[in-house]
Design a protein around this motif. Structure first.
Motif, PDB file in Angstrom:
ATOM      1  N   ARG A  67       1.216  -1.395  -0.045  1.00 29.20           N
ATOM      2  CA  ARG A  67      -0.237  -0.300   0.051  1.00 29.20           C
ATOM      3  C   ARG A  67       0.775   1.090  -0.126  1.00 29.20           C
ATOM      4  NH1 ARG A  67      -0.656  -2.680   4.659  1.00 29.20           N
ATOM      5  NH2 ARG A  67      -0.635  -1.732   5.952  1.00 29.20           N
ATOM      6  N   ASP A  68       0.524   2.347  -0.654  1.00 28.04           N
ATOM      7  CA  ASP A  68       1.046   3.609  -0.231  1.00 28.04           C
ATOM      8  C   ASP A  68       1.546   4.351   1.279  1.00 28.04           C
ATOM      9  OD1 ASP A  68       0.977   4.053  -3.211  1.00 28.04           O
ATOM     10  OD2 ASP A  68      -0.784   5.531  -2.541  1.00 28.04           O
ATOM     11  N   ASP A  69       1.099   3.524   1.887  1.00 28.14           N
ATOM     12  CA  ASP A  69       1.367   4.010   3.536  1.00 28.14           C
ATOM     13  C   ASP A  69       2.414   2.841   3.918  1.00 28.14           C
ATOM     14  OD1 ASP A  69      -0.730   1.722   4.369  1.00 28.14           O
ATOM     15  OD2 ASP A  69      -1.638   2.585   5.742  1.00 28.14           O
ATOM     16  N   PRO A  71       5.942   1.141   3.242  1.00 29.49           N
ATOM     17  CA  PRO A  71       7.433   0.526   2.365  1.00 29.49           C
ATOM     18  C   PRO A  71       7.539  -0.900   2.729  1.00 29.49           C
ATOM     19  CG  PRO A  71       7.642   2.134   4.527  1.00 29.49           C
ATOM     20  CD  PRO A  71       6.638   1.790   4.574  1.00 29.49           C
ATOM     21  N   GLU A  95       7.132   0.386  -8.063  1.00 34.07           N
ATOM     22  CA  GLU A  95       5.895   0.561  -6.487  1.00 34.07           C
ATOM     23  C   GLU A  95       6.410   0.430  -5.385  1.00 34.07           C
ATOM     24  OE1 GLU A  95       6.401  -1.618  -9.585  1.00 34.07           O
ATOM     25  OE2 GLU A  95       5.162  -2.104 -10.151  1.00 34.07           O
ATOM     26  N   LYS A  97       8.296   1.523  -2.415  1.00 36.20           N
ATOM     27  CA  LYS A  97       8.849   2.708  -1.685  1.00 36.20           C
ATOM     28  C   LYS A  97       9.939   2.093  -0.749  1.00 36.20           C
ATOM     29  CE  LYS A  97       7.584   5.992  -3.844  1.00 36.20           C
ATOM     30  NZ  LYS A  97       7.322   7.919  -4.104  1.00 36.20           N
ATOM     31  N   TRP A 118      13.259   9.425  -5.314  1.00 35.87           N
ATOM     32  CA  TRP A 118      12.023   8.852  -5.244  1.00 35.87           C
ATOM     33  C   TRP A 118      12.199   7.982  -4.316  1.00 35.87           C
ATOM     34  CZ3 TRP A 118      12.077   4.559  -6.760  1.00 35.87           C
ATOM     35  CH2 TRP A 118      11.882   3.764  -7.846  1.00 35.87           C
ATOM     36  N   ARG A 119      13.240   6.912  -4.092  1.00 38.38           N
ATOM     37  CA  ARG A 119      13.005   5.520  -3.698  1.00 38.38           C
ATOM     38  C   ARG A 119      12.489   5.666  -2.177  1.00 38.38           C
ATOM     39  NH1 ARG A 119      11.414   0.869  -6.181  1.00 38.38           N
ATOM     40  NH2 ARG A 119      13.402  -0.260  -7.028  1.00 38.38           N
ATOM     41  N   ARG A 122       8.095   9.692   0.766  1.00 35.00           N
ATOM     42  CA  ARG A 122       6.638   9.469   0.509  1.00 35.00           C
ATOM     43  C   ARG A 122       5.864  10.627   1.460  1.00 35.00           C
ATOM     44  NH1 ARG A 122       5.066   5.951   4.365  1.00 35.00           N
ATOM     45  NH2 ARG A 122       7.165   5.754   5.812  1.00 35.00           N
ATOM     46  N   GLU A 123       4.843  10.468   1.826  1.00 34.84           N
ATOM     47  CA  GLU A 123       4.424  11.111   2.676  1.00 34.84           C
ATOM     48  C   GLU A 123       3.816  10.782   4.148  1.00 34.84           C
ATOM     49  OE1 GLU A 123       2.643  13.906   2.975  1.00 34.84           O
ATOM     50  OE2 GLU A 123       3.737  14.422   0.839  1.00 34.84           O
TER      51      GLU A 123
END
Ligand code: SF4
Ligand code: SF4
Length: 306
Positions: A67-69, A71, A95, A97, A118-119, A122-123
């Motif tokens: 998920r985005d949250d 890593p 994809e 992180k 970029w790796r 993230r927020e």
């Protein structure tokens, strides 16, 4: 979620809130309190077990659907000591992180040159690159210089110091924190967990689980996916550091997220690692969460301490 007939994806579910690859347990520092240095699970003894190669870690990471949250965190030991570290951070699918837990005793110029920013961006309410300051081991002036260089290059770095229950050390950490904050460096403190001079520090959900007087049996269910340098997956940090009872291997094509949250037998209640049973606030800001859920604790015959 099926990938091919042989290898399945691993897609951590909502309750799974941490995915970590321990790339190596080797370290270039010698902190006296290090969990890797001592006892049966010492990194020297574990070094006999073959570590995964960069290609194998890449293959393992590419099985993850995160998920985005959530890593993929690299930790150790000192994870940057893996000889394929730069290959791994570059070649894992886009994809994913990453977060890094490090002592930052690495060449920052080389890091900046080889790691895509970029790796590690993230927020999140904290930095993706989290550096531990160990007084007497890594030099704070060096850490500050390196952090400023990394920040200048675009990385988000946070420094962390543990408030060991020793007034001198505490005072030093708080002074360093003040200096760093004035310089625009994110420096946070962490509470000390575990035993110090015979006293137990920390709030643990299960009584007698940390530094317990007795080893007991129980059922235990993890909420994290943690993988040791050899690729073995464990229920908890205590099992990982001691190399005991892996539940799977990350390259086992049939291993999926379904295997994570199962209650399994454990015969080491009392020898739990503080970070697994510490009461904390989860990502929904609800207090009372622990990494593992334990039930059916009952006495076993073996005594740890008297
Ligand atoms: S930096 Fe971390 S892994 Fe290395 S010796 Fe210190 S506590 Fe252990
Ligand atoms: S009871 Fe403690 S030692 Fe056993 S699996 Fe759970 S956290 Fe690990």
């Amino acid at each position: 979620m099926e990938k091919t007939n042989e290898t399945q994806y691993i897609q951590p579910k909502r309750p799974h809130n941490y995915v970590a690859f321990f790339l190596t347990l080797a370290c270039n520092l010698q902190c006296p309190y290090c969990i890797n240095l001592h006892g049966a699970g010492s990194r020297y003894q574990r070094a006999k077990r073959a570590n995964l190669t960069a290609e194998e870690w890449i293959k393992s990471a590419n099985r993850l659907v995160l998920r985005d949250d959530l890593p993929l965190t690299f930790q150790g030991g000192e994870p940057t000591l893996h000889n394929g570290f730069y290959k791994i951070v570059n070649e894992v699918k886009k994809e994913i992180k990453m977060d890094l837990l490090t002592n930052m005793v690495f060449d920052v110029e080389e890091f900046i040159k080889n790691v895509p920013i970029w790796r590690f961006l993230r927020e999140a309410p904290y930095a993706a690159i989290r550096v531990s300051y160990h007084p007497g081991q890594n030099d704070i002036n060096d850490l500050i210089k390196k952090t400023l260089k990394m920040q200048e290059a675009g990385f988000r770095v946070g420094l962390y110091g543990v408030l060991i229950p020793d007034e001198e050390v505490k005072k030093h950490i708080l002074e360093v924190q003040e200096t760093c904050i004035k310089m625009g460096i994110d420096f946070r403190t962490k509470e000390f967990l575990g035993e110090y001079n015979g006293k137990l520090y920390g709030t643990f959900k299960y009584e007698g689980s940390v530094c317990g007087k007795q080893i007991q049996s129980c059922k235990c269910k993890p909420s994290e996916l943690i993988v040791d340098p050899g690729g073995y997956v464990y229920k908890c940090h205590a099992d990982l550091y001691n190399g005991r009872s892996p539940i799977a291997h990350i390259l086992d094509g049939n291993f999926t997220e379904e295997e994570i949250d199962k209650f399994r037998d454990c015969s080491f209640y009392g020898d739990c690692n503080p970070c697994d049973v510490k009461v904390k606030t989860n990502r929904f800001q609800i207090f009372g969460h622990t990494s593992v859920e334990i039930r059916n604790v009952h006495e076993a015959a073996v005594k740890l301490k008297t």
